[in-house]
Design an enzyme around this catalytic site. Structure first.
Site, PDB file in Angstrom:
ATOM      1  N   PHE A 144       0.805  -1.081  -0.012  1.00  0.00           N
ATOM      2  CA  PHE A 144      -0.003  -0.137  -0.022  1.00  0.00           C
ATOM      3  C   PHE A 144       0.877   1.273  -0.043  1.00  0.00           C
ATOM      4  CE2 PHE A 144      -2.239   3.568   1.907  1.00  0.00           C
ATOM      5  CZ  PHE A 144      -3.653   3.458   1.259  1.00  0.00           C
ATOM      6  N   ASP A 229       9.413   2.785   1.135  1.00  0.00           N
ATOM      7  CA  ASP A 229       8.383   3.511   1.766  1.00  0.00           C
ATOM      8  C   ASP A 229       8.122   3.411   3.312  1.00  0.00           C
ATOM      9  OD1 ASP A 229       5.818   4.279   2.632  1.00  0.00           O
ATOM     10  OD2 ASP A 229       4.823   3.593   0.926  1.00  0.00           O
ATOM     11  N   LYS A 262       3.131  10.222   8.074  1.00  0.00           N
ATOM     12  CA  LYS A 262       2.545   9.647   9.513  1.00  0.00           C
ATOM     13  C   LYS A 262       3.105  10.138  10.830  1.00  0.00           C
ATOM     14  CE  LYS A 262       0.231   5.761   7.422  1.00  0.00           C
ATOM     15  NZ  LYS A 262      -1.104   6.039   7.759  1.00  0.00           N
TER      16      LYS A 262
END
Length: 415
Positions: A144, A229, A262
């Protein structure tokens, strides 16, 4: 419908859902609760019910809710300089970039591009890979990387991508954990391999031993880039600043590009794309990418406060230690067949499945968890969580699972 004057906070509990449905785009889905306040690891809904937040806004609130360092940095910066566009620089922007590069142990000539989210950080990374003159990207099934069009092309889940086909071309997804398939897919046309060191949405899955090293070797062999990522795994989530810095996860590799978001902002929207070395930094030239809000003083000031607090309060060691003990406690439960992850990113497989029903029962009992797949729960609590709070959930989980079984409810969860 009533509101608290000056706040827009709804106090009529019987009507907020209909107002949400009438005003908010349905693509976001139906919210579970109306939350009105948070403090530390706890949040409260409009009816005054208290919950222990074991998801932290999906790994975002590294310091929990309303942390004094975040509130102080945001307040101080807002009172001096809030937004300036990318025509100008600000002290917190430069300071945060330097701090992030130092924590990443990036070589001379490395750089940071700030954005507003993890998807935007991955969009910037994708544009960097295109500047190699190649367009093929190798990604991994179960991945994702976001829902904007470029990041969506990298994301494996067909249900996310197919409604928007045709998407960005050139992306090939290889089976998870299949080193031979990975090596075979990386060829002279490949611009980059894009990996999460630990896959979050597929249930907190770590790649098998040797896989990260194989990705580095395969990209080196053809002159392609290796993009990691770390939107979910970065900034202390796994017990180190970056997951790739742990030898058992990163296997000693050095990436070409790393993406963050995040936890970096501790609740403020911010993303970051790190280039490792002068050659990668020079791939994007002035005018080839940008964002009005890139590196804005508010977000970068809060990012600095988050990094400083994580360091001063030794939250990396805390995440590593408490996470290991929590995984051990969860693995000892007969209702759990597998526990995965690192630090305070934890996945668990339920023996009887039905993760959605278990998450619903947990919410009723005062715990926020994520049914990340139909059979797995994900935990990503604030890094400040205490032993009693996290291990208390492990103690409560058998009763929660029993309650879910009695309810007979459940459906597939979503990340």
């Amino acid at each position: 419908m009533t509101e608290t004057k000056g706040t827009g906070m709804m106090t009529d509990t019987s009507e907020w859902r209909s107002h949400h449905e009438a005003a908010i785009l349905p693509a976001l889905g139906r919210p579970q609760r109306l939350l009105v306040r948070g403090e530390g690891v706890r949040v409260w809904d409009e009816a005054g019910r208290e919950y222990v937040d074991l998801l932290a806004g999906i790994a975002v609130n590294a310091l929990g809710h309303a942390h004094s360092a975040v509130v102080g940095a945001l307040t101080d910066q807002a009172s001096t300089l809030g937004h300036i566009s990318n025509f100008f620089a600000s002290p917190p922007q430069i300071a945060l970039a330097e701090r992030v590069l130092a924590l990443a142990q990036a070589p001379s000539g490395s750089s940071v591009y700030f954005s507003n989210s993890g998807a935007e950080a991955n969009e910037a990374a994708l544009k960097i890979t295109r500047r190699t003159g190649r367009s093929k990207i190798v990604a991994v099934e179960g991945s994702f990387h976001g829902r904007t069009m470029g990041a969506l092309a990298l994301t494996a889940k067909a249900a996310y991508r197919e409604p928007f086909d045709p998407g960005v071309p050139g992306v090939v997804h290889v089976p998870f954990g299949d080193e031979a398939a990975l090596r075979a897919a990386v060829d002279a046309d490949t611009a980059a391999v894009v990996l999460e060191p630990i896959q979050g949405e597929s249930g907190v899955r770590r790649h098998p031993a040797g896989y990260m090293r194989a990705a580095r070797e395969a990209t080196d062999a053809v002159g392609a880039l290796l993009v990691l990522d770390e939107v979910q795994t970065g900034i202390g989530r796994t017990g180190s600043w970056f997951a790739f810095q742990q030898s058992e996860i990163g296997e000693g590799i050095t990436p070409d590009v790393v993406t963050l978001a995040k936890g970096l902002g501790g609740g403020m929207p911010i993303g970051a794309t790190l280039t490792f070395g002068e050659r990668i930094t020079q791939l994007l030239q002035p005018g080839q990418h940008g964002s009005t809000f890139s590196g804005n003083p508010l977000a970068t000031a809060v990012g600095l406060a988050v990094l400083t607090t994580v360091q001063e309060q030794e939250l990396l060691a805390h995440a590593a230690d408490l996470g290991a003990r929590a995984r051990s406690a969860l693995a000892a439960l007969p209702q759990i067949t597998e526990v995965t992850g690192a630090g305070l990113l934890i996945g668990m497989e339920l023996r009887d499945g039905n993760a959605k029903a278990v998450a619903d029962a947990a919410l009723e009992a005062g715990w926020i968890v994520n049914p990340v797949t139909p059979t797995r729960l994900r935990l990503a609590p604030p890094l400040i969580i205490t032993d009693d709070q996290l291990l208390g959930f492990a103690d409560a989980l058998p009763g929660i699972i029993a309650s879910a079984a009695h309810s007979g409810a459940g459906a597939e969860g979503a990340a």
